[in-house]
Every structure is written in structure tokens, then in C-alpha cells.
Design an enzyme around this catalytic site. Sequence first.
Site, PDB file in Angstrom:
ATOM      1  N   GLY A  46      16.261 -23.093   2.327  1.00 26.88           N
ATOM      2  CA  GLY A  46      15.665 -22.979   1.003  1.00 26.88           C
ATOM      3  C   GLY A  46      14.268 -22.385   1.108  1.00 26.88           C
ATOM      4  CD  GLN A  51       8.419 -22.681   1.140  1.00 27.40           C
ATOM      5  OE1 GLN A  51       9.462 -22.691   0.504  1.00 27.40           O
ATOM      6  NE2 GLN A  51       8.329 -23.107   2.391  1.00 27.40           N
ATOM      7  CD  GLU A 131      13.142 -25.052  -1.010  1.00 32.80           C
ATOM      8  OE1 GLU A 131      12.065 -24.483  -1.260  1.00 32.80           O
ATOM      9  OE2 GLU A 131      13.466 -25.403   0.143  1.00 32.80           O
ATOM     10  CG  HIS A 134       7.897 -25.751  -1.984  1.00 34.61           C
ATOM     11  ND1 HIS A 134       6.758 -25.844  -1.206  1.00 34.61           N
ATOM     12  CD2 HIS A 134       8.935 -25.918  -1.126  1.00 34.61           C
ATOM     13  CE1 HIS A 134       7.108 -26.050   0.058  1.00 34.61           C
ATOM     14  NE2 HIS A 134       8.428 -26.110   0.140  1.00 34.61           N
TER      15      HIS A 134
END
Length: 150
Positions: A46, A51, A131, A134
Amino acid sequence: MAIREIRKKDDEILRKVCKEVKDFDKKLWILLDDMYDTMKKADGVGLAAPQVGILKRVVVIDIGDGRIELINPRIVSQSGSQNGAEGCLSFPGLFGEVERPNIVTVEAQDRHGTVFQKTGEELLARAFCHELDHLDGKVFVDRVTKFLEN
Ligand code: CO
């Protein structure tokens, strides 16, 4: 297609809240393709847009069952719990136990803006939670109950 640089550890971009995607255009599709290639090359399951330094609500996941793209995702239901090891491409070599719901349904848009829902169990449910965190500037180390030796 291009491999993008994965932001690591103390990079402050990992702590920022991402913005909603409004344009489902070629720029978004290139980002999605680049994120997928970057994730695969790094051997991950993922990857979230911050990122790779992009503060947009975009996630790619592939736990081995094919590519999942989530734009503007949110969790609409969750149940049960699981406790297991988790890692992150932004924290290489670091693993820890994190408790997550066992079944998670997300609602998101695809790359054309069409709304859909997808339900994941176990690893996929964990990937959804990790995810989506994030996108709100949260990273898994904040949730680790016990760090593991690798
Ligand atoms: Co991560």
C-alpha cells in the site's frame, strides 16, 4: 510511468492532512500509475500520496489480489478487531503490533470520479486503515502497542 521518491520518517509532509481530489484528470492518473509502480518496486502492499510528497487524498493498495485505487476514501463501516504486525514504506525496517478492525468497508471514488464501496477483511482491512491514516497525517508508529525485532 516513473518511480517517485518515498518520503521517510521525520519528513514533515507525512504529518500533514491531505486535500480532497476534485480533478479526475490525466495528472491524477499519472500520479496513480507512478504510485503503483513505486509501491511495487519497494515491495509494498500500500502507498498513500503524501508518502511521495503529494498532499492529496489518494491511495493505492495491492495485497496480491490486484490493484485497488482509492480517491477521497472514507471508512463507512468497521467491525471486529485484529492484532498483528505492521510496517510502512516510510519506516523501513520498523515493525510493530497494531490493533485494527477485522472487517472494514470503504467508500471512495475511482480514477474517473465514480463512487464505489469495497469491503476488506484481515490484511486488506488493515491496509485500508493504515493507508487512510496517512491521508490525515497519522503514521502507524503512533498506534504501535509493541515494537517487534526483525
Ligand atoms: Co504507511
